[in-house]
Design an enzyme around this catalytic site. Structure first.
Site, PDB file in Angstrom:
ATOM      1  CG  ASP A 237      -0.397  -0.240   2.523  1.00  0.00           C
ATOM      2  OD1 ASP A 237       0.839  -0.256   2.649  1.00  0.00           O
ATOM      3  OD2 ASP A 237      -1.176  -0.428   3.482  1.00  0.00           O
ATOM      4  CB  THR A 238       4.079   2.233   1.541  1.00  0.00           C
ATOM      5  OG1 THR A 238       3.570   1.880   2.834  1.00  0.00           O
ATOM      6  CG2 THR A 238       4.871   3.520   1.653  1.00  0.00           C
ATOM      7  CG  ASN A 296       8.766   1.257   8.391  1.00  0.00           C
ATOM      8  OD1 ASN A 296       9.025   1.694   7.280  1.00  0.00           O
ATOM      9  ND2 ASN A 296       8.102   0.152   8.579  1.00  0.00           N
TER      10      ASN A 296
END
Length: 482
Positions: A237-238, A296
């Site tokens: 999704d990123t 992250n």
């Protein structure tokens, strides 16, 4: 579709909810609407934390039924997790959740064979305890793994159920720590040294590749008329979200906000230096040969867990109250693994502040302000470090994803970075998913063309930095000395 537009279904699965969005795309049109949204509730069973993947698949089918006739379907989800299939293609149990504790100590086992510096030089991936590589190390001795003949990452598993065809999409494969970011294919040396059989993985696919058509049973259940193509998208999704960053030019940073904050740069080549490894930056693969060079950060997970612990209070009111709390009174390290597991988040944040000698936030508003200040501080550090490590200056920061709805976080990020923030593309992953499908029909061109369409069609909000960044520098120094 009328007016030269086509319709695409984006199956977009996040860590707390899934959705099926319908994108209607033309040469100068891009509209996104929600067909169906459904919860994603992990389940804790005696053996650990698991994804309820059957409920997710049921939500996908309900969403496709609600979407109506579309030209294509694409699936994206969170990274690293997978399902194991037996020789007949049947799923061997619910996939393990990346927040499960089974990977404790797995890093040390891997590094004993492939030292951390060598592993980074070969794969470019930051250390995260839940990377697929460490999950496989932890799973190797289990009966389920012994019976496995195929491993499919979550979006590839759902695509397989929709089409009957198996593949491994590249952008998500790059989060396994088994991909060489220079060759953009499997790192056979790493896999061989660690005893990992790459034959478990289905052949690699690129975003835009055909992934099959909906099976007759799926057409019957959803009421769609076949054939309906399924197209590989940036299935991490990123990757899809970064493709939907409405940027102009190259001198930009992005922050994909949601359960996680992914902050970094889009590059043409990976940064594989020891300094980059020490800073815990990752090189994941994006569309059109790009590299997502990012860090992250724990993200809005911190606030989500607190809100859950507080009994789901009104979030808008909570954010307004937090805006009135003095800034930078207390901050925590938003990248600390201590906040990874669910449960007792307000207490853990308070304990971290107490242990570092800072004022202890007590009320929900004070804890919320601590979280948002801490996230903005982590965004600042990631953007600064990325520029230095990649030797790429930045003039503007784009914020996409669910955090665009949080005006206070966007403003604090602008203040902390000392740079303008442009917030937009709230459903960035779904937009990137849709645009990757639309490219297969020639409705959009390369990444730059996709982004021009986004800037013309999506609402964007600009936040100018306020005040002196010195107070953020002081807060960062305070945190670094604890």
């Amino acid at each position: 579709m009328s007016g030269g537009t086509r319709a695409y279904a984006a199956v977009d699965l996040g860590a707390s909810s899934g959705r099926v969005m319908v994108g209607r795309v033309g040469h100068d049109a891009l509209e996104l609407s929600e067909a169906h949204r459904f919860p994603n509730r992990p389940v804790r069973v005696p053996e650990g934390l698991r994804w309820d993947v059957l409920a997710l698949y049921a939500g996908v089918l309900d969403g496709l039924r609600a979407a109506g006739q579309v030209d294509s379907v694409g699936v994206d989800s969170w990274a690293v997790d997978y399902g194991l299939l037996d020789a007949g293609g049947a799923l061997l149990g619910n996939p393990v959740h990346y927040r499960d504790a089974r990977t404790e100590g797995a890093g040390e086992k891997v590094w004993a064979t492939v030292p951390a510096a060598e592993l980074y030089a070969a794969t470019g991936l930051q250390y995260a305890p839940f990377n697929t590589l460490y999950q496989l190390t932890a799973a190797r001795s289990t009966a389920q793994f012994a019976h496995a003949r195929r491993l499919l990452l979550i979006p590839d598993l759902l695509t397989y159920w929709l089409t009957g065809e198996q593949g491994t999409e590249l952008t998500n494969a790059s989060t396994t720590q088994l991909i060489d970011p220079l060759t953009r294919t499997w790192s056979h040396d790493v896999a061989e040294r660690l005893g990992i059989d790459l034959g478990l993985f289905a052949p690699l696919r690129q975003p835009g590749d055909p992934a099959g058509v909906l099976r007759p049973e799926v057409l019957e259940e959803t009421g769609l008329t076949g054939p309906v193509a399924v197209t590989a998208v940036g299935s991490h999704d990123t990757a899809s979200a970064v493709a939907a960053v409405p940027a102009v030019g190259e001198r930009f940073a992005y922050i994909c906000t949601g359960t996680w904050s992914l902050a970094g740069l889009e590059l043409a080549a990976p940064v594989l230096t020891e300094e980059s490894r020490a800073a815990n930056f990752t090189n994941e693969l994006g569309l059109d040969g790009t590299v997502r060079y990012l860090r992250n950060i724990m993200g809005l997970w911190l606030l989500q867990e607190c809100v859950r612990a507080w009994g789901e209070p009104d979030l808008g009111l909570l954010l307004r109250q937090a805006a009135g709390v003095p800034a930078l009174r207390s901050v925590v390290d938003a990248g600390d693994e201590a906040f990874l597991a669910p449960g007792r988040m307000p207490e853990r944040i308070a304990e971290a502040c107490r242990a570092s000698g800072q004022p202890v936030p007590e009320t929900p508003a004070e804890i919320t302000r601590c979280i948002l200040d801490s996230l903005a501080l982590a965004h600042r550090q990631a953007v600064r470090d990325a520029q230095r490590l990649a030797d790429r200056p930045v003039d503007v920061v784009y914020v996409v994803g669910g955090g665009t709805r949080n005006a206070l976080l966007c403003q604090l990020t602008a203040d902390a970075c000392g740079l303008p923030v442009v917030a937009g593309a709230t459903e960035a992953a779904a937009l990137g998913n849709v645009l990757a499908q639309a490219r297969t029909h020639g409705l959009v061109g390369d990444l730059a063309d996709m982004r021009r369409l986004l800037t013309r069609t999506q609402p964007l909000t600009r936040y100018a930095p306020r005040g002196d960044t010195a107070r953020w520098r002081d807060a960062a120094a305070r945190l670094a000395t604890r």
